[in-house]
Design an enzyme around this catalytic site. Structure first.
Site, short mmCIF file in Angstrom:
data_model
loop_
_atom_site.label_atom_id
_atom_site.label_comp_id
_atom_site.label_asym_id
_atom_site.label_seq_id
_atom_site.Cartn_x
_atom_site.Cartn_y
_atom_site.Cartn_z
N ASP A 190 -3.39 21.31 33.06
CA ASP A 190 -2.73 21.18 31.76
C ASP A 190 -3.17 22.27 30.79
OD1 ASP A 190 -3.33 18.52 33.07
OD2 ASP A 190 -1.83 17.87 31.60
N THR A 191 -4.49 22.42 30.69
CA THR A 191 -5.03 23.39 29.75
C THR A 191 -4.63 24.80 30.12
OG1 THR A 191 -6.95 21.99 29.27
CG2 THR A 191 -7.17 24.34 28.81
#
Length: 604
Positions: A190-191
């Site tokens: 996600d990051t």
């Protein structure tokens, strides 16, 4: 629902052992999508190697409702891997996912979808930390989350407040572009997607959401520190450091390494007391010692090739000799053997050897070094015992003070540790038992622990493979003996250059013992390159066992270490030039300047 071409929005539900909630989550998702979309959507259950009834439930839901699809995986792909696989199989132009526990209120789903569907943004993400809508999180969740997001903003120059909220949407174009760059396949996915989206100039919207923690959790040492933290550093290196390491920078750094390695020796050793002795050394013997030491380096490359071959990897001796030169040069300058990480990076980027295998090969090499040095010292010690010189040796060690005594103490501990380590590795290799996963689970019960356990098991397994075959063990052991014998011969020639007035047998036996103990002493990263500890042990033993003067022994120790370090640094710089190591190659093949303007929109 119609044909795949009519699907505009694909919602993916990543599922790992969700038998108790997946059916309710799918039903609520369909109801919510129906409230603002007139068809044209699909819900995909991205089932990730579950070992409960989740696959059966997902398959049944897909049979009963044409709007539902089931993407199955027999093995654990990780959160990011499961999402990428499902997104790639999806038919929609707007790709959405959220956590199946529905911690984020689905009243925000329309806003999430429309941010991207309208064409206003390429990426949209919910946030639990925007001002005015901060989630009520327990300290054991909130503190690590805020700390993590602060590190991402600091190191990766992200303009977002919350990178891990499981509530995101991507345009098809953005996903296909970014997924080729993202390396992580689990929680950091996600990051990394959000960070790279900003770097690539995609329009990113972050908006506040109602979020309620579901279930129980705990601060996970394995995941939060070793997992996510290492990924932040890896991405920071790739985005902020690697593009700046040009060929000119590499050449400048090589020259700086040479000067710094030499200057550091002057900081640890007082040369005033030994200059006179060093000036009287026979230069021909010193040069001969240097040439003998040079001969040991191709053998280092050959040994490293054999270690990698036992692990199933192939590389040329020339390339590996250069990689060893570069890493050992780094070890001369930086403490804690930071140069070893450089070698792992080089063999990964240039030969595709995974980091766990690269570090395992380094661990094997280090263990064989320590074992060989310990055995050489042990052989000489047995000789002293047979000839009745044990008492003299004991008086030398017990009467030592300062650096010499510390060095001998360190050498003893390291030598014993090396014997224990080899015995443990060989025993575990022969038993075929691996207790890694059990040990990791004692530290963490988080699902990311499985990923960490896989990495550690690969590391341990690679070590066991090398130690588990007699042929491999024998070849690597023999080359190790050759390497350290040449190292000792170098020291003996340098010591002989000072004309210490001792017979050949005494010279060789003292040389073997003093060099072995000195090398064991410098293993612990107490100073860059072990400068100081090596000289302390060498000088103590030469003086105590032969009675030669302190200035002569110290002069020989300093010159011996200086010759070896100089050969190492020259070889390291030459290898940087000859191999054009991966740092420079990555720049030549990379996208260029990553200092793009970040356009992040945050809505209160």
């Amino acid at each position: 629902m119609g044909s795949a071409a009519s699907v505009e929005v694909s919602v993916v539900l990543p599922a790992y052992n969700e038998e108790g909630s997946i059916e309710g989550t799918v039903e609520k998702t369909l109801q919510t999508l129906d409230s603002f979309l007139d068809g044209g959507y699909e819900v995909i259950v991205a089932e990730d190697g579950c070992d409960d009834r989740t696959p059966e439930i997902a398959s049944r839901l897909a049979r009963e409702d044409p709007r539902v699809r089931h993407v199955h995986s027999d093995e654990r792909l990780g959160r990011g891997g499961a999402l990428e696989r499902a997104f790639s199989a999806a038919d929609g132009e707007v790709l959405v996912y959220f956590d199946t526990d529905l911690a984020t209120d689905l009243s925000h789903l329309e806003e999430l979808v429309e941010r991207v569907r309208s064409g206003e943004y390429d990426v949209a993400t919910g946030s639990r930390w925007l001002p005015g809508r901060v989630a009520d999180r327990p300290a054991k969740r909130g503190v690590p989350s805020q700390g993590y997001n602060a590190l991402v903003r600091l190191f990766l120059r992200s303009g977002l407040r919350d990178h891990q909220c499981g509530f995101k949407a991507f345009s098809r174009e953005a996903f296909e572009h970014l997924s080729t760059q993202v390396e992580d396949s689990h929680w950091f996915w996600d990051t990394e997607m959000l960070v790279r989206a900003q770097r690539e100039g995609f329009r990113v919207a972050e908006f506040p959401v109602e979020w309620t923690p579901k279930g129980d959790t705990k601060v996970d040492l394995v995941r939060d520190v070793f997992g996510m933290g290492s990924q932040i550093l890896r991405t920071w290196w790739q985005l902020s450091v690697q593009p700046r390491v040009t060929r000119r920078v590499t050449l400048t750094a090589g020259g700086f390494l040479t000067l710094l390695a030499l200057v550091l020796m002057t900081q640890y050793i007082d040369f005033g007391a030994v200059v006179t002795e060093m000036q009287q050394a026979d230069p021909a013997l010193v040069v001969a010692g240097a040439l003998v030491y040079v001969l040991s380096w191709p053998i280092r490359g050959l040994r490293y090739r054999d270690i990698l071959a036992e692990q199933g990897y192939r590389a040329s001796v020339g390339f590996l000799t250069g990689a060893v030169f570069i890493s050992q040069t780094g070890n001369l300058v930086f403490p804690a053997r930071a140069g070893d990480a450089v070698r792992a990076y080089v063999v990964k980027m240039r030969r595709g050897i995974p980091y766990p295998s690269g570090f395992a090969s380094l661990a094997v090499e280090r263990v064989f070094d320590l074992l060989t040095i310990t055995l050489l010292a042990g052989v000489v010690l047995i000789g002293y015992t047979v000839t009745g010189q044990t008492a003299e040796l004991a008086r030398t060690v017990t009467g030592a003070e300062g650096a010499g005594r510390v060095a001998v103490g360190v050498a003893t501990v390291v030598g014993l540790g090396a014997i224990v380590a080899v015995a443990a590795i060989v025993a575990s290799a022969r038993s075929g038992t691996n207790f890694v996963r059990r040990a990791v689970h004692r530290i963490s019960t988080d699902s990311y622990a499985e990923y960490v356990a896989d990495v550690v098991e690969q590391f341990v397994g690679d070590i066991q493979r090398v130690a588990g075959t007699r042929a491999g063990f024998g070849r690597i052991g023999l080359s190790s003996v050759c390497i350290w014998t040449l190292d000792v011969v170098t020291a003996v020639l340098v010591l002989r250059a000072f004309d210490p007035g001792m017979g050949l047998v005494t010279l060789v036996s003292v040389g073997f013992f003093a060099v072995s103990v000195g090398n064991l002493a410098k293993v612990l990263p107490l100073s860059p390159g072990g400068v100081g500890l090596y000289e302390g042990a060498f000088t103590l033993l030469v003086v105590g066992l032969t009675g030669v003067g302190y200035p002569l022994a110290l002069g020989a120790a300093v010159l011996d270490h200086a010759v070896k370090n100089l050969v190492t640094v020259i070889g390291g710089v030459a290898s940087m030039l000859a191999l054009n190591v991966s740092l420079t190659t990555a720049v030549d093949q990379g996208p260029g300047d990553n200092d793009v303007e970040v356009d992040v929109v945050q809505d209160d």
